[in-house]
Design an enzyme around this catalytic site. Structure first.
Site, short mmCIF file in Angstrom:
data_model
loop_
_atom_site.label_atom_id
_atom_site.label_comp_id
_atom_site.label_asym_id
_atom_site.label_seq_id
_atom_site.Cartn_x
_atom_site.Cartn_y
_atom_site.Cartn_z
N GLY A 421 6.37 75.41 54.65
CA GLY A 421 6.87 74.15 55.17
C GLY A 421 8.07 73.64 54.38
O GLY A 421 9.07 73.19 54.92
N ARG A 488 3.29 82.00 58.95
CA ARG A 488 3.30 80.71 58.25
C ARG A 488 2.51 80.85 56.96
O ARG A 488 1.42 81.44 56.93
CB ARG A 488 2.68 79.63 59.13
#
Length: 633
Positions: A421, A488
């Site tokens: 992120g 991710r």
């Protein structure tokens, strides 16, 4: 580009206006027993106008110089660091910065004392080493700040680190910078910390310059706007008030700066590495130390082979200066208005081209922008066409494609992208796990890097926080940049009693309280799941590395701070392992665009016990997750 701070090569035509007739830094240094100039000589330094065949030097010019060279004449008013560097970067200052040969006016000192809460001692021109000898003990007894200036446009504040902390000294400098505006806008406010006992005071490396900000965009701003890397080494960052840089390496000495330069020549970046070696000026020039200056110059000269040994075909080395600081000019210890040298070297640069005397340091910036194929926007005339062997194709070879959020050459992004992120975590991973890295995206500071891991091309890019952000970036990577797989890597909060801090979750599915999938007008609820092959790879790699993990469903929530904690814990009854904020959108986009995706999550917090990892532990524990992700790619 390397600036040898204070390295002049003879009095400029207007030196008389500055009291500098007869100054010649290079001539003074060349007479020292420590003088050694082998590599700079081979590049053509002795072939520069007025050095070549000048009997004063008693030095023979190079028969076949390896580089192109020029003598540079400053046109801005003044002879200080700021004016010199600003002109190198494309600006011309028509008014000199104010100087204070009699010290600062009473109203300035009164304002400074009022806003800082400290009294002032000295307030006149002084040598930096002598001023602490004379006033240091008094300062320690009274806490009065030692304020002094020089022939240059500077407001210097000296304080003992045991009496005034560095942060407090910097705060006082910022106050001075706010006071010194308009007609009193000095070039630099300088923090000059020192330590030691009376009679044995010494200045420390805590010096910090609070410079007058560039009045208009410079070469650095323009390069950055065009997505090039701009690396500052040494005090360059302070000189330009931090404007226009993508990376900064502070240094404590010339050798520290040389080491940083060598380190950056080994990295794969595209843009400008701009370094300042300050010891020539600060330690030797201002102290009239001819032998020390000559020794420092010899040390730099000896470092040149190592610096250029790492050069690639299109790399170019420029060596220049910002003004003179003649250690043998005994009428003063200040800067001198002199010509400066310019050396241009590289595989694609013609050898033995004498560019003569260039009127304006800004010809350097004009040539740098020309090299990067950026239309002229600043003062100066490019000399690139005279020294370049083959026209640079740096922009022609870049097939830049831009979306609202990414601007990159499609060929520079791998088919496999790891997405943390935080963009700074992307930078950390690239710098610590990959080799031959380069940054392919800086738009909106969402950093993206490509490098090599075990001989395989891998890209790493930040996704931002939350479903909307990862939805945007995964959409653009999948659809416009040819990416096939996104993994991710992030953190999550446990809602499972036997899922502890540092454990890894391989998310095989992602439930959500978001309405993200509603845009697809489905008649039911979409199940966002991971790619099976990727998940299977992750399991095998975690087992092989003996890393503790769980597989299962996670919750992608729109809310980081949830008022009703019970609604989150209700998902626990459904077997959901943890809560995070992105995976469902990634899996949904991968399904829509027929791509592969997976999320690996490290438990950083527990909603069950209230425990959480410290920032240091997060970084250490996340390494296991990163290793699993890299092995899957």
């Amino acid at each position: 580009m390397i600036v040898l701070d204070g390295f002049g090569i003879g009095a400029a035509p207007d030196a008389g206006e500055y009291g500098d007739i007869g100054s010649n830094t290079f001539l003074s240094v060349s007479k020292s027993k420590n003088f050694s100039f082998k590599n700079l000589k081979s590049l053509g330094m002795l072939n520069i106008d007025d050095i070549a065949n000048n009997d004063l030097y008693g030095l023979e010019k190079e028969a076949k110089p390896q580089a192109s060279f020029a003598r540079m004449q400053e046109v801005s008013r003044g002879k200080d660091t700021i004016a010199g560097h600003f002109e190198i970067a494309g600006l011309k200052l028509t008014e000199a910065f104010p100087t204070y040969p009699n010290g600062f006016s009473e109203d300035i000192i009164e304002k400074f004392e009022k806003h800082t809460g400290y009294k002032v001692v000295c307030n006149r021109p002084y040598s930096g080493t002598e001023v602490i000898k004379e006033f240091g003990e008094y300062h320690m007894k009274t806490k009065s700040l030692i304020v002094y200036t020089s022939a240059d446009s500077v407001f210097q504040i000296a304080a003992h680190e045991d009496i005034i902390s560095l942060q407090e000294l910097y705060k006082c400098c910022r106050i001075a910078r706010e006071i010194l505006k308009n007609k009193h806008a000095v070039a630099r406010v300088i923090a000059r910390p020192f330590t030691g006992k009376p009679g044995k005071f010494r200045r420390t490396h805590g010096r910090h310059d609070f410079a007058f900000s560039p009045p208009s965009p410079t070469m650095l701003d323009i390069l950055k706007e065009n997505n090039f890397d701009i690396i500052s080494i040494g005090k360059i960052y302070d000189i330009f008030s931090s404007q226009g840089f993508t990376a900064h390496v502070p240094t404590e000495s010339n050798q520290d700066g040389i080491n940083a330069i060598v380190n950056w020549t080994k990295k794969n970046f595209e843009g400008l590495c701009f370094a300042n070696l300050v010891d020539f000026d600060m330690i030797y020039g201002h102290r009239n130390d001819v032998n020390g200056y000559a020794k420092a110059l010899a040390e730099f000269d000896a470092s040149i082979p190592e610096i250029i040994s790492n050069f690639k075909k299109d790399d170019v080395l420029m060596i220049t200066s910002d003004h003179g600081c003649d250690p043998g000019f005994l009428t003063t210890t200040d800067h001198s208005r002199e010509y400066t040298p310019l050396i241009i070297f590289g595989e694609n640069i013609k050898p033995n081209v004498n560019l003569g005397t260039r009127k304006g340091f800004f010809d350097i910036s004009a040539s740098v922008l020309d090299y990067f194929c950026i239309p002229k926007k600043l003062k100066g005339k490019s000399f690139l066409h005279k020294v370049l062997i083959k026209k640079n194709k740096i922009k022609d070879n870049k097939k830049i494609f831009s979306t609202p959020h990414i601007s990159a050459d499609k060929s520079t992004i791998s088919k496999i992208v790891l997405m943390p992120g935080d963009p700074l975590r992307a930078k950390f991973i690239a710098e610590n796990f990959l080799t031959d890295i380069f940054c392919f995206n800086k738009i909106r500071n969402m950093l993206g890097y490509t490098g090599t891991y075990k001989n395989k091309k891998i890209s790493i890019m930040g996704s931002g926080m939350g479903i909307p952000s990862i939805a945007i970036y995964s959409h653009e990577l999948f659809n416009f940049f040819g990416v096939q797989t996104i993994i991710r890597i992030g953190s999550a909060g446990s809602i499972c009693e036997d899922l502890n801090l540092n454990d890894i979750v391989i998310a095989t599915g992602a439930s959500t309280d978001s309405n993200f999938a509603h845009q697809f007008s489905l008649s039911g609820t979409f199940s966002a799941i991971a790619d099976f092959d990727l998940a299977q790879k992750a399991v095998k790699n975690a087992q092989k590395q003996k890393i503790k993990f769980k597989t299962g469903n996670v919750l992608s929530s729109d809310c980081f701070y949830k008022e009703d904690r019970a609604t989150i814990l209700a998902w626990q009854k459904m077997g959901v392992l943890c809560v995070e904020m992105e995976t469902a959108a990634l899996y949904t986009n991968a399904a829509v665009f027929k791509k592969q995706s997976l999320a690996l999550l490290t438990i950083s917090d527990s909603l069950i016990t209230g425990e959480s990892l410290s920032p240091t532990k997060r970084q250490e524990s996340f390494k296991d997750m990163i290793k699993v992700a890299l092995e899957c790619s």
